[in-house]
Enzyme design. Structure first.
Site, PDB file in Angstrom:
ATOM      1  CG  HIS A 128      27.840  -1.578  63.242  1.00  0.00           C
ATOM      2  ND1 HIS A 128      29.073  -1.924  62.753  1.00  0.00           N
ATOM      3  CD2 HIS A 128      27.002  -1.621  62.167  1.00  0.00           C
ATOM      4  CE1 HIS A 128      28.997  -2.159  61.449  1.00  0.00           C
ATOM      5  NE2 HIS A 128      27.749  -1.970  61.072  1.00  0.00           N
ATOM      6  CB  THR A 197      36.515   0.806  58.333  1.00  0.00           C
ATOM      7  OG1 THR A 197      35.660  -0.325  58.056  1.00  0.00           O
ATOM      8  CG2 THR A 197      36.455   1.785  57.177  1.00  0.00           C
ATOM      9  CD  GLU A 224      48.510  -3.466  57.117  1.00  0.00           C
ATOM     10  OE1 GLU A 224      48.779  -3.938  55.986  1.00  0.00           O
ATOM     11  OE2 GLU A 224      49.336  -3.331  58.034  1.00  0.00           O
TER      12      GLU A 224
HETATM   13  C1  BJW Z   1      44.050   1.268  61.662  1.00  0.00           C
HETATM   14  C2  BJW Z   1      44.836   1.390  62.761  1.00  0.00           C
HETATM   15  C3  BJW Z   1      45.179   2.687  63.099  1.00  0.00           C
HETATM   16  C4  BJW Z   1      44.514  -0.657  62.562  1.00  0.00           C
HETATM   17  N1  BJW Z   1      44.752   3.667  62.357  1.00  0.00           N
HETATM   18  N2  BJW Z   1      43.588   2.203  60.881  1.00  0.00           N
HETATM   19  C5  BJW Z   1      26.542  -7.542  51.104  1.00  0.00           C
HETATM   20  C6  BJW Z   1      27.565  -8.350  50.687  1.00  0.00           C
HETATM   21  C7  BJW Z   1      28.073  -9.338  51.526  1.00  0.00           C
HETATM   22  C8  BJW Z   1      27.550  -9.536  52.800  1.00  0.00           C
HETATM   23  C9  BJW Z   1      26.535  -8.721  53.222  1.00  0.00           C
HETATM   24  C10 BJW Z   1      26.052  -7.741  52.384  1.00  0.00           C
HETATM   25  N3  BJW Z   1      25.056  -7.069  53.059  1.00  0.00           N
HETATM   26  C11 BJW Z   1      24.938  -7.618  54.301  1.00  0.00           C
HETATM   27  C12 BJW Z   1      25.815  -8.633  54.424  1.00  0.00           C
HETATM   28  C13 BJW Z   1      26.001  -9.486  55.649  1.00  0.00           C
HETATM   29  C14 BJW Z   1      26.841  -8.821  56.721  1.00  0.00           C
HETATM   30  C15 BJW Z   1      28.217  -8.574  56.137  1.00  0.00           C
HETATM   31  O1  BJW Z   1      28.570  -7.488  55.715  1.00  0.00           O
HETATM   32  N4  BJW Z   1      29.057  -9.587  56.146  1.00  0.00           N
HETATM   33  C16 BJW Z   1      30.425  -9.463  55.603  1.00  0.00           C
HETATM   34  C17 BJW Z   1      31.401  -9.690  56.732  1.00  0.00           C
HETATM   35  C18 BJW Z   1      30.560 -10.449  54.489  1.00  0.00           C
HETATM   36  N5  BJW Z   1      26.217  -7.602  57.217  1.00  0.00           N
HETATM   37  C19 BJW Z   1      25.286  -7.630  58.150  1.00  0.00           C
HETATM   38  O2  BJW Z   1      24.879  -8.684  58.609  1.00  0.00           O
HETATM   39  C20 BJW Z   1      24.712  -6.302  58.617  1.00  0.00           C
HETATM   40  N6  BJW Z   1      23.306  -6.361  58.577  1.00  0.00           N
HETATM   41  C21 BJW Z   1      22.599  -6.319  57.436  1.00  0.00           C
HETATM   42  O3  BJW Z   1      23.103  -6.091  56.371  1.00  0.00           O
HETATM   43  O4  BJW Z   1      21.258  -6.512  57.602  1.00  0.00           O
HETATM   44  C22 BJW Z   1      20.431  -6.666  56.473  1.00  0.00           C
HETATM   45  C23 BJW Z   1      19.007  -6.769  56.992  1.00  0.00           C
HETATM   46  C24 BJW Z   1      18.071  -5.920  56.489  1.00  0.00           C
HETATM   47  C25 BJW Z   1      16.757  -5.996  56.974  1.00  0.00           C
HETATM   48  C26 BJW Z   1      16.434  -6.928  57.958  1.00  0.00           C
HETATM   49  C27 BJW Z   1      17.398  -7.763  58.481  1.00  0.00           C
HETATM   50  C28 BJW Z   1      18.713  -7.694  57.975  1.00  0.00           C
HETATM   51  C29 BJW Z   1      25.077  -6.058  60.095  1.00  0.00           C
HETATM   52  C30 BJW Z   1      26.534  -5.923  60.312  1.00  0.00           C
HETATM   53  C31 BJW Z   1      26.803  -5.785  61.821  1.00  0.00           C
HETATM   54  C32 BJW Z   1      28.289  -5.817  62.142  1.00  0.00           C
HETATM   55  N7  BJW Z   1      28.448  -5.977  63.548  1.00  0.00           N
HETATM   56  C33 BJW Z   1      29.806  -5.900  64.107  1.00  0.00           C
HETATM   57  C34 BJW Z   1      29.694  -6.156  65.628  1.00  0.00           C
HETATM   58  C35 BJW Z   1      29.110  -4.907  66.316  1.00  0.00           C
HETATM   59  C36 BJW Z   1      29.026  -5.081  67.791  1.00  0.00           C
HETATM   60  C37 BJW Z   1      30.369  -5.332  68.423  1.00  0.00           C
HETATM   61  O5  BJW Z   1      31.295  -4.496  68.362  1.00  0.00           O
HETATM   62  O6  BJW Z   1      30.510  -6.400  69.021  1.00  0.00           O
HETATM   63  O7  BJW Z   1      30.365  -4.618  63.835  1.00  0.00           O
HETATM   64  S1  BJW Z   1      30.962  -7.027  63.351  1.00  0.00           S
HETATM   65  C38 BJW Z   1      32.337  -5.903  63.403  1.00  0.00           C
HETATM   66  O8  BJW Z   1      32.719  -5.521  62.043  1.00  0.00           O
HETATM   67  C39 BJW Z   1      31.805  -4.626  64.053  1.00  0.00           C
HETATM   68  C40 BJW Z   1      32.482  -3.565  63.231  1.00  0.00           C
HETATM   69  O9  BJW Z   1      31.776  -2.334  63.367  1.00  0.00           O
HETATM   70  C41 BJW Z   1      32.439  -4.134  61.849  1.00  0.00           C
HETATM   71  C42 BJW Z   1      33.453  -3.519  60.913  1.00  0.00           C
HETATM   72  O10 BJW Z   1      34.747  -3.755  61.315  1.00  0.00           O
HETATM   73  P1  BJW Z   1      35.861  -2.632  61.177  1.00  0.00           P
HETATM   74  O11 BJW Z   1      35.505  -1.485  62.027  1.00  0.00           O
HETATM   75  O12 BJW Z   1      36.118  -2.346  59.761  1.00  0.00           O
HETATM   76  O13 BJW Z   1      37.115  -3.348  61.883  1.00  0.00           O
HETATM   77  P2  BJW Z   1      38.192  -4.360  61.244  1.00  0.00           P
HETATM   78  O14 BJW Z   1      38.866  -5.042  62.366  1.00  0.00           O
HETATM   79  O15 BJW Z   1      37.596  -5.193  60.194  1.00  0.00           O
HETATM   80  O16 BJW Z   1      39.235  -3.398  60.512  1.00  0.00           O
HETATM   81  C43 BJW Z   1      40.077  -2.524  61.248  1.00  0.00           C
HETATM   82  C44 BJW Z   1      40.891  -1.722  60.246  1.00  0.00           C
HETATM   83  O17 BJW Z   1      41.641  -0.757  60.970  1.00  0.00           O
HETATM   84  C45 BJW Z   1      41.917  -2.550  59.449  1.00  0.00           C
HETATM   85  O18 BJW Z   1      41.805  -2.209  58.066  1.00  0.00           O
HETATM   86  C46 BJW Z   1      43.281  -2.096  60.002  1.00  0.00           C
HETATM   87  O19 BJW Z   1      44.308  -2.084  59.019  1.00  0.00           O
HETATM   88  C47 BJW Z   1      42.956  -0.695  60.436  1.00  0.00           C
HETATM   89  N8  BJW Z   1      43.795  -0.153  61.486  1.00  0.00           N
HETATM   90  N9  BJW Z   1      45.084   0.083  63.264  1.00  0.00           N
HETATM   91  C48 BJW Z   1      43.970   3.435  61.276  1.00  0.00           C
HETATM   92  N10 BJW Z   1      45.974   2.882  64.179  1.00  0.00           N
END
Ligand code: BJW
Ligand code: ZN
Length: 260
Positions: A128, A197, A224
């Site tokens: 990302h 994640t 979680e």
């Molecule tokens: C602990 C802890 C501790 C706490 N120890 N654990 C298929 C199905 C459905 C939807 C889609 C799909 N394919 C694509 C989509 C759309 C979309 C998507 O997935 N949406 C869903 C939300 C429904 N995806 C996209 O749009 C992606 N692009 C794409 O697919 O493009 C297609 C394309 C092709 C060709 C041309 C054009 C397009 C892009 C996704 C980009 C995500 N961006 C972000 C922001 C990045 C910049 C920023 O930081 O500002 O990325 S959003 C945000 O979520 C960030 C993260 O990397 C990402 C994931 O989050 P993460 O890391 O999992 O965090 P949390 O908060 O969700 O979870 C934290 C976890 O930690 C929890 O489980 C806690 O329990 C745990 N935790 N403390 C261990 N101490």
């Protein structure tokens, strides 16, 4: 009564210790949770996650940036400052130790905070992007140096175009090379970890499944449950900063610092 360090100890299954000691290729997917213990906020956790305070559509999409570039830039500038003050935690450091001790290691991160790099991991696949870089909307130049001055967002040092954070927003394609390397690593790994994640953002969320389909033993480290928990061979329920150092100490006790 148990001492605090004993109470904090997570039970690490012996079969996982053996799998780690004998793995040929370990791949790790990390998310915001691994940096939580460094003080970097996660996204989706109730109350403390960023999306509890902010609407992703207002800040993490191209449309949001087109609508209000100043607001989006300032949000990232705030997070950049917060991340600059953060330090890698024992979870990041344990992954860097695993990298040194196994024949092949692939670290795939969704995080933009560069904390794996600062912990000493040599090669990190950033799915990302990175908050340390910006990209010019006019000439596509990627830069780590710009001047925060009168204009917000600042201007490209190369052509004067408008800069944006070099991160991947919703609806945008992931960097082709990074995604290809991540998928290849998931297919090749014999041991795959999903750490900190929520596993809801695609295509990153598909990587554990890819690894399992290609025969990897899968492990989740998270306090979680997630949608991927049921697919895992091992689930270590706890914070990464506590679980990962204990896993490393169990796998390589001869190299571990003495436990208190
Ligand atoms: C602990 C802890 C501790 C706490 N120890 N654990 C298929 C199905 C459905 C939807 C889609 C799909 N394919 C694509 C989509 C759309 C979309 C998507 O997935 N949406 C869903 C939300 C429904 N995806 C996209 O749009 C992606 N692009 C794409 O697919 O493009 C297609 C394309 C092709 C060709 C041309 C054009 C397009 C892009 C996704 C980009 C995500 N961006 C972000 C922001 C990045 C910049 C920023 O930081 O500002 O990325 S959003 C945000 O979520 C960030 C993260 O990397 C990402 C994931 O989050 P993460 O890391 O999992 O965090 P949390 O908060 O969700 O979870 C934290 C976890 O930690 C929890 O489980 C806690 O329990 C745990 N935790 N403390 C261990 N101490
Ligand atoms: Zn430019």
């Amino acid at each position: 009564m148990m001492s605090e360090s004993l109470a904090d100890r997570i039970i690490i299954p012996e079969a996982l210790v053996e799998a780690l000691r004998h793995a040929e290729h370990v791949a790790v997917l990390t998310g915001a949770g691994i940096s939580a213990e460094s003080g970097v906020p996660t996204f989706r956790e109730a109350q403390k996650g960023l999306w509890a305070q902010y609407n992703p559509e207002d800040l993490a999409t191209q449309e949001a940036f087109e609508r209000d570039p100043r607001r989006v830039w300032e949000w990232y500038a705030w997070r950049r400052k917060l991340i600059a003050r953060a330090e890698p935690n024992p979870g990041h450091l344990a992954l860097a130790q695993i990298e040194e001790r196994v024949p092949r290691f692939s670290l795939i991160t969704q995080n933009i905070d560069e904390l794996h790099f600062r912990a000493g991991c040599k090669e990190t696949i950033e799915l990302h992007g990175s908050i340390g870089r910006s990209r010019c909307l006019s000439c596509d130049e990627v830069t780590r140096e710009w001047v925060e001055g009168d204009e917000t967002p600042p201007r490209c040092p190369n052509c004067g175009g408008m800069l944006r954070p070099d991160v991947v927003w919703f609806g945008e394609a992931l960097p082709f090379d990074a995604l290809a390397r991540a998928v290849a690593a998931a297919h090749d790994a014999d041991l795959f970890f999903s750490v900190g994640t929520s596993g809801v953002v695609y295509p990153a969320a598909a990587l554990p499944l890819e690894a399992i389909e290609y025969g990897a033993t899968a492990v989740e480290i998270n306090p979680e449950e997630t949608p991927a928990t049921v697919m895992m061979d091992f689930v270590l329920k706890g914070p990464a900063g506590r679980v990962l150092p204990q896993l490393v100490a169990a796998a390589w006790p001869e190299q571990a610092a003495p436990q208190q």
